[in-house]
Enzyme design. Structure first.
Site, PDB file in Angstrom:
ATOM      1  N   SER A   8       0.854  -1.194   0.000  1.00  0.00           N
ATOM      2  CA  SER A   8       0.000   0.000   0.000  1.00  0.00           C
ATOM      3  C   SER A   8       0.884   1.236   0.000  1.00  0.00           C
ATOM      4  CB  SER A   8      -0.907  -0.003   1.235  1.00  0.00           C
ATOM      5  OG  SER A   8      -1.601   1.227   1.300  1.00  0.00           O
ATOM      6  N   HIS A  33      -1.264  -1.160  -4.265  1.00  0.00           N
ATOM      7  CA  HIS A  33      -2.525  -0.711  -3.675  1.00  0.00           C
ATOM      8  C   HIS A  33      -2.445   0.801  -3.437  1.00  0.00           C
ATOM      9  CE1 HIS A  33      -6.127  -1.305  -1.123  1.00  0.00           C
ATOM     10  NE2 HIS A  33      -5.610  -0.366  -0.354  1.00  0.00           N
ATOM     11  N   ASP A  35      -4.453   4.112  -2.033  1.00  0.00           N
ATOM     12  CA  ASP A  35      -5.566   4.554  -1.197  1.00  0.00           C
ATOM     13  C   ASP A  35      -6.003   5.957  -1.573  1.00  0.00           C
ATOM     14  OD1 ASP A  35      -5.999   2.399   0.725  1.00  0.00           O
ATOM     15  OD2 ASP A  35      -3.909   2.786   1.283  1.00  0.00           O
ATOM     16  N   MET A  37      -8.434   8.945  -0.752  1.00  0.00           N
ATOM     17  CA  MET A  37      -9.244   9.469   0.360  1.00  0.00           C
ATOM     18  C   MET A  37      -9.582  10.930   0.109  1.00  0.00           C
ATOM     19  SD  MET A  37      -7.226   7.879   3.631  1.00  0.00           S
ATOM     20  CE  MET A  37      -6.455   6.246   3.573  1.00  0.00           C
ATOM     21  N   HIS A  66      -8.239   1.894  -4.249  1.00  0.00           N
ATOM     22  CA  HIS A  66      -9.179   1.680  -3.143  1.00  0.00           C
ATOM     23  C   HIS A  66      -9.831   3.024  -2.851  1.00  0.00           C
ATOM     24  CE1 HIS A  66      -9.538   0.536   1.452  1.00  0.00           C
ATOM     25  NE2 HIS A  66     -10.713   0.663   0.857  1.00  0.00           N
ATOM     26  N   MET A  68     -11.901   5.493  -1.024  1.00  0.00           N
ATOM     27  CA  MET A  68     -12.548   5.859   0.241  1.00  0.00           C
ATOM     28  C   MET A  68     -13.017   7.303   0.104  1.00  0.00           C
ATOM     29  SD  MET A  68      -9.690   3.973   2.575  1.00  0.00           S
ATOM     30  CE  MET A  68      -8.568   4.008   1.178  1.00  0.00           C
ATOM     31  N   MET A 137     -11.666  -4.471   5.369  1.00  0.00           N
ATOM     32  CA  MET A 137     -10.861  -3.548   6.182  1.00  0.00           C
ATOM     33  C   MET A 137     -10.689  -4.159   7.560  1.00  0.00           C
ATOM     34  SD  MET A 137      -9.806  -0.940   4.442  1.00  0.00           S
ATOM     35  CE  MET A 137      -8.931  -0.372   5.907  1.00  0.00           C
ATOM     36  N   ASP A 176      -6.851  -5.550   4.612  1.00  0.00           N
ATOM     37  CA  ASP A 176      -6.192  -4.242   4.532  1.00  0.00           C
ATOM     38  C   ASP A 176      -6.234  -3.564   5.890  1.00  0.00           C
ATOM     39  OD1 ASP A 176      -5.116  -1.869   3.617  1.00  0.00           O
ATOM     40  OD2 ASP A 176      -6.887  -1.258   2.469  1.00  0.00           O
TER      41      ASP A 176
END
Ligand code: DX5
Ligand code: ZN
Length: 224
Positions: A8, A33, A35, A37, A66, A68, A137, A176
């Site tokens: 990640s 990966h 993230d 956000m 991913h 979010m 998660m 994760d």
């Protein structure tokens, strides 16, 4: 099935990202990966399509985004065009998950759903036929370096049972949050097939290839 390891990038060195990417690729990472956000879905802001596009130019590894964010549907085309190979959306806050999954696949990208730690496994029941992966998660999303929530071993095991009982024995289950040499063996034992790890890869004190090798060894040794 072979266990996949997906570093990640949240914990990577963004000032030297190309170096880190080369090292995890050389170390045998299976995917990257990323993230995403937005400061609303989670209390943190990270990266967007611009970074996905930059990463795409320096690696041939699959890129997994991913999301979010609130209103993830507004950004699917952007992430697909930026070069994501998999887009994962959360079930929380999204009333029309089927439509989201269709949009992701329509963009030529693999589709996944993610569950926050306190969202029950049963929430996925209708979604299993439509997903390429499920991301569990194992900490509350938002930050790297948090402690693994121990009840998540059993949650992964119950998800594996649900997938088996519904006729999806090959379902990829990704975990994760707080995945490290201590938790990885038991997670795989419970049925996880993809290990997403930020701190354990980029801030373990070992070189990045050694950190990946440590995770693989932990999996082959089994539960700790
Ligand atoms: C957290 C992110 C994770 C994060 C995991 O919201 O989804 O991908 O990078 O970090 P570690 O492995 O440090 O718990
Ligand atoms: Zn993540």
């Amino acid at each position: 099935p072979p266990i996949r390891i997906a570093p990640s990038l949240l914990s990577a060195d963004f000032a030297h990202l190309a170096d880190d990417l080369a090292q995890v690729e050389a170390g045998g990472a299976d995917a990257l990966h990323l993230d995403v956000m937005d400061g609303h879905f989670v209390p943190n802001i990270t990266l967007g399509p611009l970074i996905v596009k930059a990463v795409r130019r320096c690696t041939s590894l699959p890129i997994e985004a991913h999301l979010m964010v609130e209103h993830p549907g507004d950004f699917i085309a952007d992430f697909a065009q930026a070069g994501a190979d998999l887009i994962v959306v959360h079930v929380e806050g999204n009333w029309s998950v089927h439509r989201l999954l269709q949009e992701i696949k329509g963009a030529g990208v693999r589709a996944g759903v993610s569950l926050n730690p306190m969202t029950p496994v049963g929430h996925l029941e209708e979604m299993l036929p439509f997903v390429d992966t499920v991301l569990v998660m194992t900490v509350e999303p938002g930050f790297g370096g948090q402690s693994f929530i121990p009840t998540m071993y059993d949650k992964v095991a119950r998800l594996r049972q649900l997938a088996d009982s519904r006729g999806f024995p090959g379902l990829d289950i990704a975990v994760d949050g707080g995945v490290d040499r201590e938790t990885a063996g038991s997670l795989v034992e419970a049925g996880a097939t993809t290990l997403i790890a930020g701190t354990a890869v980029f801030a373990s004190g070992e070189s990045l290839p050694d950190a990946i090798a440590t995770l693989r060894r932990a999996v082959s040794l089994g539960p700790t």
